[in-house]
Design an enzyme around this catalytic site. Sequence first.
Site, PDB file in Angstrom:
ATOM      1  N   ALA A 210      79.377 -34.352  70.859  1.00 29.35           N
ATOM      2  CA  ALA A 210      78.190 -34.836  71.576  1.00 29.35           C
ATOM      3  C   ALA A 210      77.454 -35.828  70.657  1.00 29.35           C
ATOM      4  CB  ALA A 210      77.284 -33.700  72.017  1.00 29.35           C
TER       5      ALA A 210
ATOM      6  N   HIS B 128      74.556 -39.030  64.299  1.00 29.10           N
ATOM      7  CA  HIS B 128      75.927 -38.893  63.768  1.00 29.10           C
ATOM      8  C   HIS B 128      76.474 -40.262  63.360  1.00 29.10           C
ATOM      9  CE1 HIS B 128      75.932 -35.368  66.679  1.00 29.10           C
ATOM     10  NE2 HIS B 128      76.205 -34.798  65.539  1.00 29.10           N
TER      11      HIS B 128
ATOM     12  N   LYS C 238      68.007 -33.497  59.371  1.00 36.09           N
ATOM     13  CA  LYS C 238      67.344 -32.719  60.423  1.00 36.09           C
ATOM     14  C   LYS C 238      67.649 -31.232  60.222  1.00 36.09           C
ATOM     15  CE  LYS C 238      68.826 -32.290  64.651  1.00 36.09           C
ATOM     16  NZ  LYS C 238      68.920 -30.826  64.877  1.00 36.09           N
TER      17      LYS C 238
ATOM     18  N   GLN D 252      70.467 -26.132  56.491  1.00 34.75           N
ATOM     19  CA  GLN D 252      71.943 -26.171  56.469  1.00 34.75           C
ATOM     20  C   GLN D 252      72.430 -26.991  55.270  1.00 34.75           C
ATOM     21  OE1 GLN D 252      74.850 -26.739  59.850  1.00 34.75           O
ATOM     22  NE2 GLN D 252      74.572 -28.884  59.330  1.00 34.75           N
TER      23      GLN D 252
ATOM     24  N   SER E 167      72.140 -33.269  69.510  1.00 34.28           N
ATOM     25  CA  SER E 167      73.023 -33.132  70.675  1.00 34.28           C
ATOM     26  C   SER E 167      72.328 -32.321  71.762  1.00 34.28           C
ATOM     27  CB  SER E 167      74.321 -32.434  70.263  1.00 34.28           C
ATOM     28  OG  SER E 167      74.904 -33.152  69.211  1.00 34.28           O
TER      29      SER E 167
HETATM   30  O1  PAF Z   1      75.622 -29.594  61.840  1.00 33.39           O
HETATM   31  C1  PAF Z   1      76.599 -29.353  62.566  1.00 33.39           C
HETATM   32  O2  PAF Z   1      76.910 -30.067  63.500  1.00 33.39           O
HETATM   33  C2  PAF Z   1      77.447 -28.115  62.288  1.00 33.39           C
HETATM   34  O3  PAF Z   1      76.654 -27.058  61.841  1.00 33.39           O
HETATM   35  C3  PAF Z   1      78.608 -28.371  61.327  1.00 33.39           C
HETATM   36  C4  PAF Z   1      78.123 -28.778  59.938  1.00 33.39           C
HETATM   37  C5  PAF Z   1      79.521 -29.436  61.880  1.00 33.39           C
HETATM   38  C6  PAF Z   1      79.445 -27.091  61.154  1.00 33.39           C
HETATM   39  O4  PAF Z   1      79.966 -26.659  62.377  1.00 33.39           O
END
Ligand code: PAF
Length: 281
Positions: A32, A37, A149, A153, A186
């Site tokens: 998406a 991205h 964002k 993570q 997304s």
């Molecule tokens: O940020 C994301 O889109 C996901 O958490 C990732 C890093 C691709 C892992 O599935």
Amino acid sequence: MQTFKTIHDLRNYLDDLRANGKSIGFVPTMGALHEGHLSLIREAKEENDVVVCSIFVNPIQFNNSSDLEKYPRTIETDMQLLIQEDCDVLFFPDEKEMYPVPSTEQYDFGDLDKVMEGEHRPGHFNGVAVVVKKLFEIVEPQRAYFGLKDYQQMVIVHKLTKDYNIPVEIVPCSIVREENGLAMSSRNERLSLTERTQAALIYQTLKMVKIKSGFATITEVKEFVVKQFRKQKNMKLEYFEIVDMYSLQPLRTWAQSTTVIACIAVWVGNVRLIDNIILFS
Ligand code: PAF
């Protein structure tokens, strides 16, 4: 663009490139694809000989089955966008390829995943760590690109690479925003037009938080944010935290840290959105 569905074929292809001294930049995604991205792909293109993008909706990082079901899947458009950006390789495995047997790995991130997303989405970061570690082992990139964002993570993936000595540089990339300030995600695709307009309040609030951080106390700033969303009919604040950028631990006073970020999660209708703003660094 070369597209691979199996680990075996992708590895063969990348091994040859590596043997010819090519550097590999990696952009892991769940598809998406949006401008956020694409900005990662562009940055990866500038810094590496070859860019690999992966698209895999990782089931084990969803703590909510309806969120997994509703996650947008737009592979045809995604492929077109990647071709337009001149992405070299797409890795698009299915679930069996990534998880021939269910994963039982458990990671310990100390206090990093006890707050914010980790607290509100139990198991989420363990699922992210499982898939990101697998992907790093498959692609063996020199550099991997992550959007700011998903700040928490990025910090956790960075710790993962240090704890397991994975030789990849984690490159944090700026948040890309829509015209009204909404951070690209997304999940924005699931917002109605009205909700998209309402969701602009998230970044507007964060910008006011940044201004207030110059004179108000942390308690006052938090009260302000709670009030901002209490007034909204279709929006619900899940959390707002002011944390140290490295330990991710919530601060009680500004004096506790010189590197400070404010992070927020808000429900707009039935879509959960996150965003953040650096206050001091
Ligand atoms: O940020 C994301 O889109 C996901 O958490 C990732 C890093 C691709 C892992 O599935």
